[in-house]
Design a protein around this motif. Structure first.
Motif, PDB file in Angstrom:
ATOM      1  N   HIS A  12       6.613 147.661  55.016  1.00  0.00           N
ATOM      2  CA  HIS A  12       5.479 146.745  55.161  1.00  0.00           C
ATOM      3  C   HIS A  12       4.618 146.743  53.906  1.00  0.00           C
ATOM      4  O   HIS A  12       4.289 145.677  53.366  1.00  0.00           O
ATOM      5  CB  HIS A  12       4.656 147.135  56.392  1.00  0.00           C
ATOM      6  CG  HIS A  12       3.367 146.379  56.515  1.00  0.00           C
ATOM      7  ND1 HIS A  12       3.314 145.020  56.744  1.00  0.00           N
ATOM      8  CD2 HIS A  12       2.059 146.797  56.411  1.00  0.00           C
ATOM      9  CE1 HIS A  12       2.052 144.624  56.784  1.00  0.00           C
ATOM     10  NE2 HIS A  12       1.271 145.690  56.585  1.00  0.00           N
ATOM     11  N   TYR A  13       4.233 147.957  53.416  1.00  0.00           N
ATOM     12  CA  TYR A  13       3.320 148.029  52.276  1.00  0.00           C
ATOM     13  C   TYR A  13       4.029 147.784  50.950  1.00  0.00           C
ATOM     14  O   TYR A  13       3.371 147.493  49.946  1.00  0.00           O
ATOM     15  CB  TYR A  13       2.607 149.384  52.252  1.00  0.00           C
ATOM     16  CG  TYR A  13       1.541 149.489  53.328  1.00  0.00           C
ATOM     17  CD1 TYR A  13       0.356 148.779  53.224  1.00  0.00           C
ATOM     18  CD2 TYR A  13       1.738 150.275  54.456  1.00  0.00           C
ATOM     19  CE1 TYR A  13      -0.612 148.856  54.213  1.00  0.00           C
ATOM     20  CE2 TYR A  13       0.781 150.363  55.458  1.00  0.00           C
ATOM     21  CZ  TYR A  13      -0.402 149.652  55.324  1.00  0.00           C
ATOM     22  OH  TYR A  13      -1.361 149.725  56.294  1.00  0.00           O
ATOM     23  N   ALA A  14       5.342 147.909  50.914  1.00  0.00           N
ATOM     24  CA  ALA A  14       6.091 147.569  49.702  1.00  0.00           C
ATOM     25  C   ALA A  14       6.474 146.105  49.679  1.00  0.00           C
ATOM     26  O   ALA A  14       7.154 145.643  48.760  1.00  0.00           O
ATOM     27  CB  ALA A  14       7.341 148.437  49.593  1.00  0.00           C
ATOM     28  N   GLY A  15       6.082 145.357  50.706  1.00  0.00           N
ATOM     29  CA  GLY A  15       6.337 143.932  50.742  1.00  0.00           C
ATOM     30  C   GLY A  15       7.783 143.576  50.997  1.00  0.00           C
ATOM     31  O   GLY A  15       8.224 142.479  50.637  1.00  0.00           O
ATOM     32  N   ASN A  16       8.561 144.489  51.614  1.00  0.00           N
ATOM     33  CA  ASN A  16       9.990 144.241  51.854  1.00  0.00           C
ATOM     34  C   ASN A  16      10.711 143.835  50.567  1.00  0.00           C
ATOM     35  O   ASN A  16      11.651 143.030  50.573  1.00  0.00           O
ATOM     36  CB  ASN A  16      10.190 143.146  52.903  1.00  0.00           C
ATOM     37  CG  ASN A  16       9.673 143.568  54.264  1.00  0.00           C
ATOM     38  OD1 ASN A  16      10.136 144.547  54.836  1.00  0.00           O
ATOM     39  ND2 ASN A  16       8.700 142.822  54.775  1.00  0.00           N
ATOM     40  N   ALA A  17      10.223 144.405  49.438  1.00  0.00           N
ATOM     41  CA  ALA A  17      10.747 143.974  48.137  1.00  0.00           C
ATOM     42  C   ALA A  17      12.200 144.397  47.957  1.00  0.00           C
ATOM     43  O   ALA A  17      13.079 143.560  47.749  1.00  0.00           O
ATOM     44  CB  ALA A  17       9.883 144.550  47.017  1.00  0.00           C
TER      45      ALA A  17
END
Length: 406
Positions: A129-134
């Motif tokens: 979530h906090y990594a933006g699903n990168a």
């Protein structure tokens, strides 16, 4: 005050939007971003309308094109930006009503891969979530950087009506194959670098061992030179004493001839007493040699003096003893070279019959066994230093014509 840009905590780059930050994370694997009040410059060239994001970029543009006029439109392009979850649009927060919280949507394929790697579901969901699903790599980097957070294993919650940006689609088979090839290539390069590093370490170790061997060889050569110098010094001393003995003999012969011719003897007061005479008297005193080498040398000198009328017999005895000593040095474990039968005809004629021959072998460590029938040198009494010294003394006695004259 809301930020107008995002700053990468790893490299310091300023980014205009979350999309740019995600692209930056995919290219560099950086995942530490924070809001910044410093805007990203937007300098527009008045000649060609090219936008420049920094003063350095505008200077480079001027250097390449010669365009010098720029219009600063930073304030127009700057927009507030935040990393916080977007607030509900219906104003429910303002109404004071509690909002319903749910687990955010994340990339299920990445979540399954993280769980397969052993990460708890809550931790993996929070990181995605906090990594933006990168990407998988960016998510793992986020976990490493925040592993000490107290809420690392708590499931993240967002308002139910929050619009979450859709996760990126999974990789196609072709993209997955290319990604695997890229990872294999990175692993291969890393392995090659490690092998090169190991080769350098081995080369350093080889050089160090080589230096140590050279130093040991130099020390051995120095010791050998010292031994040779000591041996030559002993030979010169032997020659000097032999010459003095010959001069004394000549003086005695001269006095004997004067007596036979009826001439009066020389006046003793007119003849200055020579130092060698006093030295000869001193050397004639029975002084026990201090070292094993001196004892061996004295034994050989006595053997030659006892049989000075037969030089050939003495030389043959020396050569025979040298053969016995050499055989033991070269083959210390062979018993046949360490055992001599005293009744052997050849040994008796060459060594046993000469006074001092058996004494020399006893000085080398041989002992009488079986009632005096054999001379035997036990293996534990083989002293290479003594045998080498005995060999050197025998070699000197054979080659030095003045040996044993005194």
């Amino acid at each position: 005050m809301a930020g107008v840009s995002l700053q990468c905590g790893d490299c310091g780059a300023l980014l205009r939007s979350v999309d740019e930050a995600q692209q930056h994370a995919e290219l560099t694997s950086h995942s530490n971003f924070s809001e910044s009040t410093e805007p990203v410059l937007n300098l527009i060239c008045t000649t060609c309308a090219k936008p420049c994001r920094s003063k350095t970029e505008s200077d480079l543009h001027t250097k390449r094109t010669g365009h010098t006029d720029f219009v600063d439109k930073t304030s127009e392009a700057a927009k507030p930006i935040t990393l916080e979850a977007p607030k509900a649009a219906d104003g429910s927060e303002d109404s004071g009503q509690p909002q319903e919280m749910v687990v955010p949507e994340v990339d299920k394929k990445l979540l399954e891969e993280l769980e397969a790697m052993g990460f708890p579901t809550a931790r993996a969901t929070r990181a995605l979530h906090y990594a933006g699903n990168a990407s998988l790599e960016a998510t793992i980097n986020w976990i490493v950087e925040h592993e000490n957070d107290p809420d690392i294993d708590q499931m993240p919650l967002v308002p139910v009506n929050t619009k979450v940006e859709a996760s990126k689609p999974s990789l196609t088979p072709e993209e997955l194959k290319a990604k695997q090839q890229e990872l294999r290539e990175k692993a291969r390069k890393k392995k090659e670098e490690e092998e090169k590093r190991m080769e350098r370490e081995k080369e350093k170790e080889r050089i160090r061992v080589g230096k140590e061997l050279l130093e040991a060889k130099r020390i051995e050569e120095d010791n050998e030179r010292k031994r040779i110098l000591a041996l030559r010094k002993a030979e010169k001393e032997e020659e000097r004493r032999a010459r003095e003995k010959i001069l004394l003999k000549l003086e005695e012969d001269k006095a004997e001839r004067r007596r036979k011719l009826g001439l009066p003897p020389e006046d003793p007061s007119a003849v200055k007493p020579s130092a060698p005479i006093v030295e000869e008297k001193k050397s004639s005193l029975p002084v026990r040699p201090a070292t094993k080498a001196e004892q061996i040398r004295e034994c050989l000198r006595s053997l030659k003096q006892n049989h000075k009328d037969d030089d050939a017999k003495v030389k043959r005895a020396f050569q025979t003893l040298l053969t016995y000593v050499g055989n033991v040095v070269r083959n210390p474990d062979e018993e046949k070279f360490r055992k001599i039968r005293l009744s052997n005809q050849s040994f008796h004629e060459r060594v046993g019959a000469l006074k001092g021959g058996i004494e020399f072998l006893e000085l080398c460590g041989f002992e009488n066994i079986e009632g005096g029938e054999f001379l035997f040198l036990t293996r534990d009494k083989v002293d290479m230093a003594v045998l080498n010294s005995a060999g050197a003394e025998l070699d000197s006695a054979i080659k030095n014509p003045f040996f044993g004259v005194l």
